[in-house]
Design a protein around this motif. Sequence first.
Motif, PDB file in Angstrom:
ATOM      1  N   HIS A 193       4.285   8.613   0.326  1.00 58.43           N
ATOM      2  CA  HIS A 193       4.979   9.572  -0.527  1.00 58.43           C
ATOM      3  C   HIS A 193       4.421  10.939  -0.161  1.00 58.43           C
ATOM      4  CE1 HIS A 193       7.000  10.822  -4.360  1.00 58.43           C
ATOM      5  NE2 HIS A 193       6.244  11.872  -4.084  1.00 58.43           N
ATOM      6  N   MET A 194       5.200  11.710   0.602  1.00 56.67           N
ATOM      7  CA  MET A 194       4.694  12.987   1.112  1.00 56.67           C
ATOM      8  C   MET A 194       5.164  14.133   0.224  1.00 56.67           C
ATOM      9  SD  MET A 194       2.849  14.228   3.630  1.00 56.67           S
ATOM     10  CE  MET A 194       2.914  13.358   5.202  1.00 56.67           C
ATOM     11  N   PHE A 195       4.195  14.798  -0.406  1.00 52.68           N
ATOM     12  CA  PHE A 195       4.530  16.008  -1.170  1.00 52.68           C
ATOM     13  C   PHE A 195       4.628  17.182  -0.195  1.00 52.68           C
ATOM     14  CE2 PHE A 195       2.163  13.490  -4.384  1.00 52.68           C
ATOM     15  CZ  PHE A 195       3.095  13.494  -5.414  1.00 52.68           C
ATOM     16  N   ILE A 224       0.853  -1.183   0.000  1.00 51.12           N
ATOM     17  CA  ILE A 224       0.000   0.000   0.000  1.00 51.12           C
ATOM     18  C   ILE A 224       0.892   1.236   0.000  1.00 51.12           C
ATOM     19  CG2 ILE A 224      -1.605   1.364   1.381  1.00 51.12           C
ATOM     20  CD1 ILE A 224      -2.880  -1.134   2.358  1.00 51.12           C
ATOM     21  N   THR A 225       0.598   2.155  -0.926  1.00 52.67           N
ATOM     22  CA  THR A 225       1.318   3.428  -0.917  1.00 52.67           C
ATOM     23  C   THR A 225       0.304   4.556  -0.918  1.00 52.67           C
ATOM     24  OG1 THR A 225       3.159   2.458  -2.151  1.00 52.67           O
ATOM     25  CG2 THR A 225       3.050   4.857  -2.086  1.00 52.67           C
ATOM     26  N   LEU A 226       0.544   5.515  -0.032  1.00 51.93           N
ATOM     27  CA  LEU A 226      -0.316   6.694   0.016  1.00 51.93           C
ATOM     28  C   LEU A 226       0.479   7.899  -0.464  1.00 51.93           C
ATOM     29  CD1 LEU A 226      -3.030   8.013   0.956  1.00 51.93           C
ATOM     30  CD2 LEU A 226      -1.856   8.509   3.122  1.00 51.93           C
ATOM     31  N   TYR A 227      -0.047   8.564  -1.478  1.00 54.57           N
ATOM     32  CA  TYR A 227       0.526   9.815  -1.987  1.00 54.57           C
ATOM     33  C   TYR A 227      -0.275  10.938  -1.351  1.00 54.57           C
ATOM     34  CZ  TYR A 227       2.607   6.598  -5.263  1.00 54.57           C
ATOM     35  OH  TYR A 227       3.313   5.552  -5.797  1.00 54.57           O
ATOM     36  N   THR A 228       0.387  11.764  -0.577  1.00 53.64           N
ATOM     37  CA  THR A 228      -0.381  12.729   0.190  1.00 53.64           C
ATOM     38  C   THR A 228       0.440  13.979   0.522  1.00 53.64           C
ATOM     39  OG1 THR A 228      -1.984  12.868   2.001  1.00 53.64           O
ATOM     40  CG2 THR A 228       0.095  11.751   2.491  1.00 53.64           C
ATOM     41  N   GLY A 234      -5.769  19.150   5.040  1.00 49.54           N
ATOM     42  CA  GLY A 234      -6.915  18.484   5.655  1.00 49.54           C
ATOM     43  C   GLY A 234      -7.200  17.140   5.000  1.00 49.54           C
ATOM     44  N   ASN A 235      -7.494  17.183   3.692  1.00 49.45           N
ATOM     45  CA  ASN A 235      -7.808  15.933   2.999  1.00 49.45           C
ATOM     46  C   ASN A 235      -6.620  14.982   2.988  1.00 49.45           C
ATOM     47  OD1 ASN A 235     -10.421  16.722   2.468  1.00 49.45           O
ATOM     48  ND2 ASN A 235      -9.921  17.596   0.468  1.00 49.45           N
ATOM     49  N   GLY A 236      -5.411  15.535   2.940  1.00 52.31           N
ATOM     50  CA  GLY A 236      -4.209  14.708   2.890  1.00 52.31           C
ATOM     51  C   GLY A 236      -3.965  13.927   4.166  1.00 52.31           C
ATOM     52  N   ARG A 237      -4.341  14.524   5.301  1.00 54.90           N
ATOM     53  CA  ARG A 237      -4.085  13.857   6.582  1.00 54.90           C
ATOM     54  C   ARG A 237      -5.088  12.752   6.894  1.00 54.90           C
ATOM     55  NH1 ARG A 237      -3.426  19.546   8.624  1.00 54.90           N
ATOM     56  NH2 ARG A 237      -1.186  19.901   8.902  1.00 54.90           N
ATOM     57  N   LYS A 238      -6.281  12.869   6.325  1.00 54.96           N
ATOM     58  CA  LYS A 238      -7.327  11.892   6.690  1.00 54.96           C
ATOM     59  C   LYS A 238      -6.865  10.440   6.510  1.00 54.96           C
ATOM     60  CE  LYS A 238     -11.185  14.733   5.024  1.00 54.96           C
ATOM     61  NZ  LYS A 238     -12.062  14.731   3.815  1.00 54.96           N
ATOM     62  N   PRO A 239      -6.495  10.025   5.274  1.00 55.99           N
ATOM     63  CA  PRO A 239      -6.095   8.621   5.109  1.00 55.99           C
ATOM     64  C   PRO A 239      -4.792   8.287   5.806  1.00 55.99           C
ATOM     65  CG  PRO A 239      -5.792   9.839   3.061  1.00 55.99           C
ATOM     66  CD  PRO A 239      -6.498  10.758   3.994  1.00 55.99           C
ATOM     67  N   LEU A 240      -3.909   9.278   5.939  1.00 54.97           N
ATOM     68  CA  LEU A 240      -2.632   9.061   6.615  1.00 54.97           C
ATOM     69  C   LEU A 240      -2.866   8.635   8.063  1.00 54.97           C
ATOM     70  CD1 LEU A 240       0.446   9.429   6.226  1.00 54.97           C
ATOM     71  CD2 LEU A 240       0.181  11.776   7.038  1.00 54.97           C
ATOM     72  N   ILE A 241      -3.734   9.373   8.748  1.00 55.25           N
ATOM     73  CA  ILE A 241      -4.036   9.054  10.145  1.00 55.25           C
ATOM     74  C   ILE A 241      -4.776   7.718  10.238  1.00 55.25           C
ATOM     75  CG2 ILE A 241      -5.312   9.803  12.204  1.00 55.25           C
ATOM     76  CD1 ILE A 241      -4.787  12.693  11.363  1.00 55.25           C
ATOM     77  N   PHE A 242      -5.683   7.484   9.304  1.00 55.45           N
ATOM     78  CA  PHE A 242      -6.472   6.247   9.379  1.00 55.45           C
ATOM     79  C   PHE A 242      -5.593   5.009   9.164  1.00 55.45           C
ATOM     80  CE2 PHE A 242     -10.612   3.948   8.026  1.00 55.45           C
ATOM     81  CZ  PHE A 242     -10.931   3.690   9.353  1.00 55.45           C
ATOM     82  N   HIS A 290      -6.635  14.649 -11.942  1.00 55.27           N
ATOM     83  CA  HIS A 290      -7.054  15.985 -11.521  1.00 55.27           C
ATOM     84  C   HIS A 290      -5.916  16.724 -10.799  1.00 55.27           C
ATOM     85  CE1 HIS A 290     -10.521  18.752 -11.011  1.00 55.27           C
ATOM     86  NE2 HIS A 290      -9.921  19.139  -9.908  1.00 55.27           N
ATOM     87  N   ALA A 291      -4.811  16.015 -10.552  1.00 53.87           N
ATOM     88  CA  ALA A 291      -3.639  16.612  -9.905  1.00 53.87           C
ATOM     89  C   ALA A 291      -3.945  17.130  -8.493  1.00 53.87           C
ATOM     90  CB  ALA A 291      -3.050  17.730 -10.779  1.00 53.87           C
ATOM     91  N   ILE A 292      -4.587  16.274  -7.718  1.00 53.94           N
ATOM     92  CA  ILE A 292      -4.827  16.614  -6.314  1.00 53.94           C
ATOM     93  C   ILE A 292      -4.355  15.467  -5.424  1.00 53.94           C
ATOM     94  CG2 ILE A 292      -6.659  18.361  -6.273  1.00 53.94           C
ATOM     95  CD1 ILE A 292      -8.729  16.143  -6.458  1.00 53.94           C
ATOM     96  N   ILE A 293      -4.185  15.752  -4.177  1.00 54.68           N
ATOM     97  CA  ILE A 293      -3.878  14.687  -3.210  1.00 54.68           C
ATOM     98  C   ILE A 293      -5.105  14.499  -2.353  1.00 54.68           C
ATOM     99  CG2 ILE A 293      -1.385  15.001  -3.123  1.00 54.68           C
ATOM    100  CD1 ILE A 293      -3.447  16.346  -0.305  1.00 54.68           C
ATOM    101  N   PRO A 294      -5.271  13.343  -1.695  1.00 54.75           N
ATOM    102  CA  PRO A 294      -4.399  12.173  -1.707  1.00 54.75           C
ATOM    103  C   PRO A 294      -4.791  11.138  -2.781  1.00 54.75           C
ATOM    104  CG  PRO A 294      -6.111  11.884  -0.068  1.00 54.75           C
ATOM    105  CD  PRO A 294      -6.365  13.209  -0.718  1.00 54.75           C
TER     106      PRO A 294
END
Lengths: 218, 218
Positions: free
Chosen positions: B30-32, B3-7, B11-19, B51-55
């Motif tokens: 992969h933290m931008f 599993i890789t998270l690009y984030t 606000g939206n970026g932290r949600k899946p990271l914390i979960f 759409h070029a958005i995270i995550p």
Amino acid sequence: MTITLYTAPTGNGRKPLIFLKLLNIPHNVHMFSWPAGDQLKQEWYLKLNPHAIIPTLVDGDLVLPESNAILSYLADTYDIEGKFSYKKESEPEKYWQSQKWIFYQATQFAGTLFRFNTFIGLKKPEEDDVIWKNILENFEKVYRVVNDHLKDREFFVGDKFTFVDLAFAVGHFRRIECAGKFGYEDWFKDYEEKYPYLIKWYDRVLQVPGFKEGLELK
Amino acid sequence: MTITLYTAPTGNGRKPLIFLKLLNIPHNVHMFSWPAGDQLKQEWYLKLNPHAIIPTLVDGDLVLPESNAILSYLADTYDIEGKFSYKKESEPEKYWQSQKWIFYQATQFAGTLFRFNTFIGLKKPEEDDVIWKNILENFEKVYRVVNDHLKDREFFVGDKFTFVDLAFAVGHFRRIECAGKFGYEDWFKDYEEKYPYLIKWYDRVLQVPGFKEGLELK
């Protein structure tokens, strides 16, 4: 159990209305006129939808606002044979792709349309207005993403029309309707040329039995 | 499967990271840096997220943008015992209530925060600006709905902390963070007084082991 849909003839309002028809589910409709003004602030409706927006689906004890949550719920509960949706159990990848697109429709497409409709009602756009430029850029971005996605595909996910196509097609129709209503068709005049795969897909969606008639429901 | 998270630390970026952390799922991040500028427009990332958005979450063959779709996916796939979520099979009503709130978080909460963050970066709000007035009214509306909902409840759905609480709490934190960053704390100065149940709930969420530390991840 009785299903009642509280809705109005808007983009988000039409989504569950059309889907109930396509799924052939017996239901009652409470249609608010639009713009709704204070109708949605009546105490009985605020109990169902405290944010005072449409639509809201009531199915027995379940009270469900949010048009795209309603589409997911109806697909999951009543589209048993998967005519317009994919089942998580049998086709998990297509199920989650549908979820991805239905959230994208809610955030990026409907979000941009919300800004367009709300702000145009508040203030006439001024020339070189950075906020309006941003809204139009966001429309272009979503249309480009969708157009590219549909380049080699008949529909959004897999090979059949699903509730994801329904949500985007209703949004596209509403975008055209609102641009016309406010007299800003010019802003979108090159869309047919720039997004040909989206236009072709939309024509396909209009052929889905019941869809076009659904757009006219009031 | 990896599993890789690009984030990114938004606000939206932290949600899946914390979960991912709370669920104790092995994963790569992969933290931008933020603001991301053109980083998200690199060809390899556009293939994952046009759409070029995270995550964006990548789990084996599945590529999943949209933070709240990712939360639903992780809950459904990896929270087998339902520690932070409800199962559709055993508790359908709570499952659909969660879906309702997670869409509401995406459309009304995160949508308003998006307008705040985007527009404040484009143009300094002018006095009596109807567009800014509308954005602040929408914040008030969402905070009132959430505050009223939490009046007699410990958490959003049922009696436990779920990914719905996570999404709203991260959004609330981000709202405070952004208001501070742009120097507009004044606009929200009476929120603690006006929305006491929301503030109490947020304090409860901060006690959830791992949540507070998650907010600091960069």
